[in-house]
Enzyme design. Structure first.
Site, PDB file in Angstrom:
ATOM      1  N   ASP A  32     -15.782  49.649 -13.344  1.00  0.00           N
ATOM      2  CA  ASP A  32     -16.370  49.105 -14.582  1.00  0.00           C
ATOM      3  C   ASP A  32     -16.540  50.257 -15.571  1.00  0.00           C
ATOM      4  OD1 ASP A  32     -17.603  47.194 -16.333  1.00  0.00           O
ATOM      5  OD2 ASP A  32     -19.537  48.041 -15.814  1.00  0.00           O
ATOM      6  N   SER A  33     -16.718  49.890 -16.835  1.00  0.00           N
ATOM      7  CA  SER A  33     -16.981  50.903 -17.857  1.00  0.00           C
ATOM      8  C   SER A  33     -18.306  51.617 -17.577  1.00  0.00           C
ATOM      9  CB  SER A  33     -17.027  50.239 -19.231  1.00  0.00           C
ATOM     10  OG  SER A  33     -18.004  49.215 -19.237  1.00  0.00           O
ATOM     11  N   CYS A  87     -14.854  44.452 -14.897  1.00  0.00           N
ATOM     12  CA  CYS A  87     -15.230  44.617 -16.299  1.00  0.00           C
ATOM     13  C   CYS A  87     -14.353  43.663 -17.098  1.00  0.00           C
ATOM     14  CB  CYS A  87     -14.957  46.059 -16.719  1.00  0.00           C
ATOM     15  SG  CYS A  87     -15.164  46.377 -18.483  1.00  0.00           S
ATOM     16  N   ASN A  88     -14.985  42.789 -17.856  1.00  0.00           N
ATOM     17  CA  ASN A  88     -14.213  41.802 -18.614  1.00  0.00           C
ATOM     18  C   ASN A  88     -13.358  42.464 -19.686  1.00  0.00           C
ATOM     19  OD1 ASN A  88     -15.148  38.770 -18.024  1.00  0.00           O
ATOM     20  ND2 ASN A  88     -16.787  40.190 -17.582  1.00  0.00           N
ATOM     21  N   THR A  89     -13.920  43.476 -20.336  1.00  0.00           N
ATOM     22  CA  THR A  89     -13.188  44.125 -21.420  1.00  0.00           C
ATOM     23  C   THR A  89     -11.924  44.797 -20.871  1.00  0.00           C
ATOM     24  OG1 THR A  89     -15.334  44.516 -22.449  1.00  0.00           O
ATOM     25  CG2 THR A  89     -13.460  45.675 -23.389  1.00  0.00           C
ATOM     26  N   GLU A 109     -28.346  48.076 -21.395  1.00  0.00           N
ATOM     27  CA  GLU A 109     -28.213  49.523 -21.157  1.00  0.00           C
ATOM     28  C   GLU A 109     -29.513  50.274 -21.456  1.00  0.00           C
ATOM     29  OE1 GLU A 109     -25.396  51.724 -20.454  1.00  0.00           O
ATOM     30  OE2 GLU A 109     -24.457  49.941 -19.625  1.00  0.00           O
ATOM     31  N   CYS A 137     -19.140  38.826 -19.353  1.00  0.00           N
ATOM     32  CA  CYS A 137     -19.409  40.260 -19.397  1.00  0.00           C
ATOM     33  C   CYS A 137     -20.276  40.571 -18.192  1.00  0.00           C
ATOM     34  CB  CYS A 137     -20.138  40.630 -20.684  1.00  0.00           C
ATOM     35  SG  CYS A 137     -20.739  42.342 -20.689  1.00  0.00           S
ATOM     36  N   THR A 138     -19.916  41.621 -17.475  1.00  0.00           N
ATOM     37  CA  THR A 138     -20.610  41.887 -16.213  1.00  0.00           C
ATOM     38  C   THR A 138     -22.039  42.409 -16.414  1.00  0.00           C
ATOM     39  OG1 THR A 138     -19.441  44.010 -16.121  1.00  0.00           O
ATOM     40  CG2 THR A 138     -18.517  42.191 -14.861  1.00  0.00           C
ATOM     41  N   HIS A 139     -22.401  42.705 -17.651  1.00  0.00           N
ATOM     42  CA  HIS A 139     -23.796  43.101 -17.922  1.00  0.00           C
ATOM     43  C   HIS A 139     -24.728  41.892 -18.035  1.00  0.00           C
ATOM     44  CE1 HIS A 139     -22.454  47.138 -18.789  1.00  0.00           C
ATOM     45  NE2 HIS A 139     -23.668  47.516 -19.142  1.00  0.00           N
TER      46      HIS A 139
HETATM   47  N1  DGL Z   1     -18.949  45.630 -18.415  1.00  0.00           N
HETATM   48  C1  DGL Z   1     -18.308  45.329 -19.680  1.00  0.00           C
HETATM   49  C2  DGL Z   1     -17.661  43.944 -19.636  1.00  0.00           C
HETATM   50  O1  DGL Z   1     -17.758  43.216 -18.654  1.00  0.00           O
HETATM   51  C3  DGL Z   1     -19.272  45.398 -20.825  1.00  0.00           C
HETATM   52  C4  DGL Z   1     -19.783  46.791 -21.126  1.00  0.00           C
HETATM   53  C5  DGL Z   1     -18.920  47.550 -22.098  1.00  0.00           C
HETATM   54  O2  DGL Z   1     -18.800  47.144 -23.271  1.00  0.00           O
HETATM   55  O3  DGL Z   1     -18.389  48.571 -21.681  1.00  0.00           O
HETATM   56  O4  DGL Z   1     -17.022  43.573 -20.604  1.00  0.00           O
END
Ligand code: DGL
Length: 282
Positions: free
Chosen positions: A13-14, A76-78, A161, A195-197
């Site tokens: 993930d990011s 990570c979706n992005t 965050e 989004c995983t957050h």
């Molecule tokens: N974890 C990222 C996602 O699922 C979101 C956090 C980011 O923007 O890096 O898209």
């Protein structure tokens, strides 16, 4: 007799968000080894360009391959939206055609068909994920009759965050983004947290979601999709080592990572700081 090298399932993930996916993977498939990599030094990815997300994601995937992973999940979706296809269709053939990289968008798209009654589905995600239209494309490939509405939530990742996921301030931004989604179509009966957050905001999202709307959180879906994938690909399953180890890597300070990670993963972790950028020799 020489010991077989460890081949954990790589989870990328990011930053911290992928830990919400890892948590469910560990719950569902506890016997496997897992190696988590958070690119915290370069997060967030959500507002970055295609080229940058692709470059960063590829560097991290290569790092996990070098660490022995045969299978990497982009949790990570992005990264799934902006880098997965190119990595699968272009880079894997060059790096090692026998390794696999999977994402989180396809399993989530597959799940909504059985959930929506109104055939109207909402997607909440980062600006990058929404702009990529990946959810719209994937869902309509599988279910052409489903109407997909999207809304980006640029403030939600910073709220999480910064530890503000339970604060009164979060209420404003959650209500605002949900209102912008439902004004597009009041018939939406299923919403994907793309989004995983966002699972960290789930209680507040539920609080402001119209009654009766089904909320799709990705962790369990991705875990069950992986069970299915490993059953259908015994050759890959066989390569994944199963000694129940969990290791955590971050590209930023490991003490800071450890302080935040427990909120996402549900238990304390001890991480190691690594550099994923290729060293320039010369
Ligand atoms: N974890 C990222 C996602 O699922 C979101 C956090 C980011 O923007 O890096 O898209």
């Amino acid at each position: 007799m020489s010991q077989k090298p460890s081949s954990p399932i790589g989870v990328f993930d990011s930053g911290y968000g992928g830990l919400t996916i890892l948590k469910e993977l560990v719950k569902t498939l506890p016997e496997y080894d897992y190696l988590y990599l958070g690119d915290n030094a370069r997060a967030p990815y959500g507002t970055r360009s295609y080229d940058t997300v692709y470059k960063f994601t590829l560097e991290c995937v290569r790092y996990l391959f070098d660490a022995g992973c045969q299978l990497v999940i982009l949790a990570c979706n992005t990264a799934s939206a902006k880098a997965l296809r190119t990595i699968q269709q272009h880079d894997l053939a060059l790096i090692d055609p026998n390794r696999r990289v999977l994402g989180v968008i396809r399993p989530s798209a597959e799940a909504v068909g059985a959930l929506t009654q109104t055939q109207s589905v909402g997607v909440l995600g980062t600006t990058g994920t929404v702009k990529s239209e990946s959810y719209v494309i994937e869902i309509q490939k599988l279910f052409p009759h489903i109407h997909v509405l999207q809304q980006d939530c640029p403030m939600w990742v910073p709220l999480v965050e910064n530890g503000e996921y339970d604060s009164l301030g979060a209420d404003y931004f959650i209500q605002e983004s949900l209102a912008k989604l439902f004004v597009q179509d009041a018939a939406i009966d299923t919403v994907i947290l793309g989004c995983t957050h966002y699972p960290l905001l789930i209680n507040k999202i539920r609080q402001f979601l119209p009654a009766g709307v089904c909320l799709v959180s990705q962790g369990e879906i991705v875990a069950h999709s992986l069970v299915d994938y490993l059953r259908r690909h015994p050759d890959i399953d066989e390569k994944c080592s199963k000694s129940r180890t969990r290791s955590f890597l971050t590209t930023d300070n490991n003490d800071i990572f450890d302080q935040h990670a427990a909120v996402f993963f549900g238990e304390r972790v001890s991480s190691t700081q690594v550099s994923v950028t290729p060293r320039i020799v010369g």
